[in-house]
Design a protein around this motif. Structure first.
Motif, short mmCIF file in Angstrom:
data_model
loop_
_atom_site.label_atom_id
_atom_site.label_comp_id
_atom_site.label_asym_id
_atom_site.label_seq_id
_atom_site.Cartn_x
_atom_site.Cartn_y
_atom_site.Cartn_z
N LYS A 2 47.40 35.33 35.17
CA LYS A 2 47.41 34.24 36.13
C LYS A 2 47.41 32.90 35.38
CE LYS A 2 46.97 36.70 39.89
NZ LYS A 2 46.08 37.79 39.69
N LYS A 3 48.01 31.90 36.00
CA LYS A 3 48.07 30.59 35.34
C LYS A 3 46.82 29.77 35.64
CE LYS A 3 52.07 29.89 37.12
NZ LYS A 3 53.23 29.18 37.60
N LYS A 25 38.01 39.14 36.86
CA LYS A 25 38.71 39.55 38.09
C LYS A 25 40.15 39.04 38.10
CE LYS A 25 38.82 41.26 42.18
NZ LYS A 25 38.72 42.71 42.27
N ILE A 26 40.32 37.79 37.70
CA ILE A 26 41.68 37.21 37.80
C ILE A 26 42.42 37.26 36.47
CG2 ILE A 26 41.04 35.75 39.75
CD1 ILE A 26 40.88 33.40 37.89
N ASN A 27 41.75 37.85 35.45
CA ASN A 27 42.40 38.06 34.15
C ASN A 27 42.89 36.75 33.53
OD1 ASN A 27 43.55 39.33 31.97
ND2 ASN A 27 45.45 39.80 33.05
N GLU A 158 37.92 35.85 46.63
CA GLU A 158 38.47 34.71 47.39
C GLU A 158 39.42 33.90 46.50
OE1 GLU A 158 37.75 33.57 50.60
OE2 GLU A 158 36.74 35.48 50.90
N ILE A 159 38.99 33.70 45.25
CA ILE A 159 39.81 32.90 44.34
C ILE A 159 41.13 33.64 44.04
CG2 ILE A 159 39.93 32.02 41.95
CD1 ILE A 159 36.99 31.22 42.20
N GLU A 160 41.03 34.95 43.89
CA GLU A 160 42.24 35.75 43.64
C GLU A 160 43.26 35.54 44.77
OE1 GLU A 160 41.74 40.00 43.59
OE2 GLU A 160 42.91 40.14 41.75
N LYS A 161 42.75 35.52 46.01
CA LYS A 161 43.65 35.32 47.17
C LYS A 161 44.29 33.93 47.11
CE LYS A 161 40.95 37.74 50.43
NZ LYS A 161 39.99 37.43 51.47
N LEU A 162 43.43 32.94 46.78
CA LEU A 162 43.95 31.57 46.71
C LEU A 162 45.05 31.45 45.67
CD1 LEU A 162 40.67 29.42 46.86
CD2 LEU A 162 42.48 29.49 48.58
#
Ligand SMILES: Cc1cc2nc3c(=O)[nH]c(=O)nc-3n(C[C@H](O)[C@H](O)[C@H](O)COP(=O)(O)O)c2cc1C
Length: 214
Positions: A2-3, A25-27, A158-162
């Motif tokens: 993810k960026k 979680k978001i790598n 939640e952040i992953e969804k955003l």
């Protein structure tokens, strides 16, 4: 990959654990807000996630300093603040709004995670600060709270969804970089831009205290 990048401000490790939970979680990369970080490093990144703990008058001090260094780039980035503390859930939106008003960004989101205080780990200066607070309010200084990593996991989701949302991925043109620099005559903070900031983000003096660097 993810960026995004996660930066955290911690004294006893709780905010770091929250930050690491989100980054895992978001790598994405997870760095201490103290790490020398050039504004240029933000070029490949569209989201900056800042995790900080509440510390009375010193809340988010390093985070604010970090943001002031990348302020110009933030206008085209998504910024997510994650506050971590004992009793500041209600106060958090006020702190977050103040941070956003000084550093407007493309999108802005905020989350709160419950932290903990363990008396035996306090540094002497922290103990002194808390003792003063205790004298003023009558609050007893004792072990309090429990770091809520389940909440951190929820926030990470939640952040992953955003990060996957259209709003976050819409591209905004970077503003052309200014060569003009201004230095605060009181604390030495350097601002880049055509005009000095309204007030110094570090020491708070007005723009009249800034002088142009030749
Ligand atoms: C000196 C000091 C001041 C604090 N002030 C606040 C506060 O104003 N509001 C709050 O909710 N928690 C406050 N706390 C609690 C911290 O936010 C909590 O202990 C947090 O989990 C610490 O994070 P860290 O382990 O990343 O340093 C304070 C803790 C210390 C040591």
């Amino acid at each position: 990959m993810k960026k995004a990048i996660v930066t955290y401000e911690t004294f006893h490790g709780s905010a770091k654990k929250v930050a690491q939970t989100i980054a895992d979680k978001i790598n994405c990369k997870c760095i201490n807000v103290d790490t020398p970080f050039e504004a240029e490093d933000l070029r490949e990144i569209n989201t900056v996630i800042l995790v900080f703990n509440f510390r009375g008058p010193y809340t988010a001090q390093l985070t604010k300093l970090y943001l002031s260094r990348v302020k110009d780039q933030l206008k085209t980035k998504n910024v997510i603040l994650v506050g971590e503390g004992l009793f500041s859930e209600k106060e958090f939106p006020i702190v977050a709004q103040e941070i956003y008003d000084n550093n407007p960004s493309k999108t802005f989101n905020k989350f709160f995670v419950n932290g903990q205080l363990r008396v035996e780990t306090l540094f002497p200066e922290e103990r002194a600060l808390l003792d003063k607070f205790s004298q003023l309010t009558g609050m007893e200084i004792k072990d309090m709270g429990q770091l809520d990593l389940n909440k951190a996991e929820q926030v990470a989701l939640e952040i992953e969804k955003l990060l996957e949302s259209d709003e976050f991925n819409e591209v905004v043109e970077e503003a052309p970089k200014s060569d003009t620099k201004w230095v605060c005559s009181v604390c030495g903070y350097v601002h880049e831009g055509e005009n000095p900031p309204e007030k110094c983000p570090l020491c708070g003096v007005p723009s009249s205290k800034f002088r142009k660097v030749d």
